[in-house]
Design a protein around this motif. Sequence first.
Motif, PDB file in Angstrom:
ATOM      1  N   LEU A 401      49.334  18.955-116.387  1.00 42.50           N
ATOM      2  CA  LEU A 401      48.631  18.185-115.365  1.00 42.50           C
ATOM      3  C   LEU A 401      48.200  19.146-114.269  1.00 42.50           C
ATOM      4  O   LEU A 401      48.944  20.070-113.927  1.00 42.50           O
ATOM      5  N   ILE A 402      47.006  18.956-113.723  1.00 41.81           N
ATOM      6  CA  ILE A 402      46.546  19.739-112.575  1.00 41.81           C
ATOM      7  C   ILE A 402      46.399  18.797-111.393  1.00 41.81           C
ATOM      8  O   ILE A 402      45.692  17.787-111.478  1.00 41.81           O
ATOM      9  N   LYS A 403      47.103  19.104-110.301  1.00 41.11           N
ATOM     10  CA  LYS A 403      47.054  18.268-109.107  1.00 41.11           C
ATOM     11  C   LYS A 403      46.979  19.167-107.886  1.00 41.11           C
ATOM     12  O   LYS A 403      47.826  20.035-107.691  1.00 41.11           O
ATOM     13  N   ASP A 404      45.935  18.996-107.088  1.00 33.95           N
ATOM     14  CA  ASP A 404      45.741  19.804-105.871  1.00 33.95           C
ATOM     15  C   ASP A 404      45.771  21.305-106.174  1.00 33.95           C
ATOM     16  O   ASP A 404      46.291  22.097-105.387  1.00 33.95           O
ATOM     17  N   GLY A 405      45.255  21.683-107.333  1.00 35.58           N
ATOM     18  CA  GLY A 405      45.192  23.092-107.700  1.00 35.58           C
ATOM     19  C   GLY A 405      46.453  23.645-108.328  1.00 35.58           C
ATOM     20  O   GLY A 405      46.479  24.798-108.777  1.00 35.58           O
ATOM     21  N   ILE A 406      47.507  22.851-108.368  1.00 38.41           N
ATOM     22  CA  ILE A 406      48.777  23.290-108.965  1.00 38.41           C
ATOM     23  C   ILE A 406      48.818  22.839-110.421  1.00 38.41           C
ATOM     24  O   ILE A 406      48.626  21.658-110.719  1.00 38.41           O
ATOM     25  N   VAL A 407      49.073  23.774-111.320  1.00 35.68           N
ATOM     26  CA  VAL A 407      49.155  23.455-112.747  1.00 35.68           C
ATOM     27  C   VAL A 407      50.615  23.152-113.087  1.00 35.68           C
ATOM     28  O   VAL A 407      51.492  24.005-112.898  1.00 35.68           O
ATOM     29  N   VAL A 408      50.877  21.947-113.569  1.00 34.62           N
ATOM     30  CA  VAL A 408      52.237  21.544-113.946  1.00 34.62           C
ATOM     31  C   VAL A 408      52.320  21.472-115.466  1.00 34.62           C
ATOM     32  O   VAL A 408      51.661  20.624-116.084  1.00 34.62           O
ATOM     33  N   ILE A 409      53.092  22.370-116.066  1.00 34.84           N
ATOM     34  CA  ILE A 409      53.314  22.330-117.515  1.00 34.84           C
ATOM     35  C   ILE A 409      54.436  21.329-117.769  1.00 34.84           C
ATOM     36  O   ILE A 409      55.530  21.458-117.238  1.00 34.84           O
ATOM     37  N   LYS A 410      54.156  20.334-118.579  1.00 38.02           N
ATOM     38  CA  LYS A 410      55.095  19.228-118.768  1.00 38.02           C
ATOM     39  C   LYS A 410      56.356  19.673-119.509  1.00 38.02           C
ATOM     40  O   LYS A 410      56.331  20.614-120.309  1.00 38.02           O
ATOM     41  N   LYS A 411      57.433  18.956-119.247  1.00 39.25           N
ATOM     42  CA  LYS A 411      58.723  19.260-119.847  1.00 39.25           C
ATOM     43  C   LYS A 411      58.620  19.321-121.370  1.00 39.25           C
ATOM     44  O   LYS A 411      58.113  18.400-122.010  1.00 39.25           O
ATOM     45  N   GLY A 412      59.107  20.430-121.940  1.00 41.45           N
ATOM     46  CA  GLY A 412      59.134  20.577-123.392  1.00 41.45           C
ATOM     47  C   GLY A 412      57.788  20.866-124.039  1.00 41.45           C
ATOM     48  O   GLY A 412      57.694  20.903-125.270  1.00 41.45           O
ATOM     49  N   ALA A 413      56.727  21.087-123.234  1.00 41.27           N
ATOM     50  CA  ALA A 413      55.395  21.326-123.802  1.00 41.27           C
ATOM     51  C   ALA A 413      55.318  22.703-124.467  1.00 41.27           C
ATOM     52  O   ALA A 413      56.035  23.630-124.100  1.00 41.27           O
ATOM     53  N   THR A 414      54.422  22.823-125.432  1.00 39.36           N
ATOM     54  CA  THR A 414      54.160  24.103-126.090  1.00 39.36           C
ATOM     55  C   THR A 414      52.702  24.489-125.870  1.00 39.36           C
ATOM     56  O   THR A 414      51.793  23.738-126.245  1.00 39.36           O
ATOM     57  N   LEU A 415      52.483  25.651-125.241  1.00 39.48           N
ATOM     58  CA  LEU A 415      51.123  26.176-125.073  1.00 39.48           C
ATOM     59  C   LEU A 415      50.894  27.247-126.133  1.00 39.48           C
ATOM     60  O   LEU A 415      51.641  28.229-126.195  1.00 39.48           O
ATOM     61  N   PRO A 416      49.883  27.079-126.986  1.00 37.16           N
ATOM     62  CA  PRO A 416      49.662  28.040-128.081  1.00 37.16           C
ATOM     63  C   PRO A 416      49.227  29.408-127.555  1.00 37.16           C
ATOM     64  O   PRO A 416      48.833  29.567-126.396  1.00 37.16           O
ATOM     65  N   LYS A 417      49.309  30.396-128.411  1.00 35.40           N
ATOM     66  CA  LYS A 417      48.896  31.750-128.051  1.00 35.40           C
ATOM     67  C   LYS A 417      47.460  31.768-127.545  1.00 35.40           C
ATOM     68  O   LYS A 417      46.608  31.035-128.057  1.00 35.40           O
ATOM     69  N   LYS A 418      47.201  32.565-126.521  1.00 34.53           N
ATOM     70  CA  LYS A 418      45.879  32.770-125.926  1.00 34.53           C
ATOM     71  C   LYS A 418      45.316  31.509-125.252  1.00 34.53           C
ATOM     72  O   LYS A 418      44.116  31.454-124.954  1.00 34.53           O
ATOM     73  N   PHE A 419      46.147  30.525-125.014  1.00 36.85           N
ATOM     74  CA  PHE A 419      45.712  29.321-124.284  1.00 36.85           C
ATOM     75  C   PHE A 419      45.351  29.701-122.856  1.00 36.85           C
ATOM     76  O   PHE A 419      46.006  30.537-122.234  1.00 36.85           O
ATOM     77  N   THR A 420      44.309  29.082-122.320  1.00 43.60           N
ATOM     78  CA  THR A 420      43.810  29.482-120.997  1.00 43.60           C
ATOM     79  C   THR A 420      43.513  28.279-120.110  1.00 43.60           C
ATOM     80  O   THR A 420      42.919  27.288-120.563  1.00 43.60           O
ATOM     81  N   ILE A 421      43.966  28.362-118.854  1.00 41.72           N
ATOM     82  CA  ILE A 421      43.538  27.430-117.796  1.00 41.72           C
ATOM     83  C   ILE A 421      43.127  28.308-116.627  1.00 41.72           C
ATOM     84  O   ILE A 421      43.949  29.000-116.027  1.00 41.72           O
ATOM     85  N   GLN A 422      41.830  28.296-116.268  1.00 40.34           N
ATOM     86  CA  GLN A 422      41.390  29.145-115.179  1.00 40.34           C
ATOM     87  C   GLN A 422      40.091  28.624-114.540  1.00 40.34           C
ATOM     88  O   GLN A 422      39.458  27.760-115.076  1.00 40.34           O
TER      89      GLN A 422
END
Length: 422
Positions: A401-422
């Motif tokens: 979740l992105i809120k007020d510019g802060i990226v919150v990675i949810k509990k237990g989430a998996t971000l795959p290799k080379k995943f990007t948020i920018q």
Amino acid sequence: MINNKVLAIILGGGQGSRLYPLTKDRSKPAVPIAGKYRLVDIPISNCINCDIKRMYVLTQFNSASLNRHIKNTYHFSFFSTAFVDVLAAEQTPQNKTWFQGTADAVRQSMHHFLRHEFDYFLILSGDQLYQMDYDKMIDAHEKSGAEISIATIPVTAKEATEFGILKSDDKHTITSFIEKPAAELLPEWTSEVSEDMKHQGRNYLASMGIYVFNRDLLTKLMENPDTNDFGKEIIPNAIDKHKTLSYQYEGYWTDIGNIDSFFEANIGLTDDIPKFDLYDKKKRIYTRARMLPTTKLSGTVVDKSVIAEGCIISAAKIEKSVIGIRSRIGDESTVINTYMMGSDKYETLEEIHRDKTEILIGIGQRCFIKNAIIDKNCRIGDDVKINGGKHLEDTETDMYLIKDGIVVIKKGATLPKKFTIQ
């Protein structure tokens, strides 16, 4: 010693929607802070430091993890009357609904409280960060002959529009109350504050949501089933009828009401002299005692950061970040302005081979993480880039979740290799 004059009631709050997704699977008081504590540890520790050791925590949403934490943390002697008990909303023949507000929560649980002998109710919030000597507030309450005392904190005109504002006379007796006043009304709502507060432009007294009630009075007030909230109904209705004292507090205090305030409070712990002092021996913050190994760092440049125990870190750089228990950060990764909550367990080599795990719990290699909250047990693959900031629009996916510019990675989430948020 135990202060037998006081029974503390810690309000767990509602669903905690403004702290979502941190409250998706846990109640607000159970949200991890500072890498190793839970929010509920703050009011409980403040009580213990004042020898107030009879406490009830009232909650109704996602209370399982809170129950576990309190059961595993707060053990008193068998020969003591001290306790910390969680009371979840329960249906009875008299009460067939969930808690409708802060006062209704106390009303529905009153039969549990009145089994004990005490003179004063101390009503506290479970989602605030501060260190306060409640004994001084109780003493002031007794000496003034008040029936109700409200802890107040001086705030600026800009902040005042977000709080319930109280007006007091020269004897600190509260004479009136207004909820979130409009800016044009503020000139009429200044109160007497210290010279230091005046110099800072903090001329308005905001309610901190911390109350002392005489036992008999609160018991009587709870007989009215139409009043559900302390701040909106009980307090405004009582001011004219019962002597109500303003107890001014001038230390650090913040209401952890949303993602932004939660993030700032945690990152603030990395300051050279943080406003919230975890190192004060007289104001210790207690939490679950874990038998964890020391943290191990390899080739990492660390600047203005807080790192909890049990971590294994090979990152290139950690800057102005809070790293929670059992965190793992891989080679050549950079973590800036981030709160990483850590993990509930270590993954063994046997588990990794058996489950053919490609992305381990923690942060992988060559990652760049900035302006983020990483909830517990997340798996972040190699070469992931997260660059939070005001340039990002608010959004939500299954993973973050992105809120007020802060990226919150949810509990237990998996971000795959080379995943990007920018």
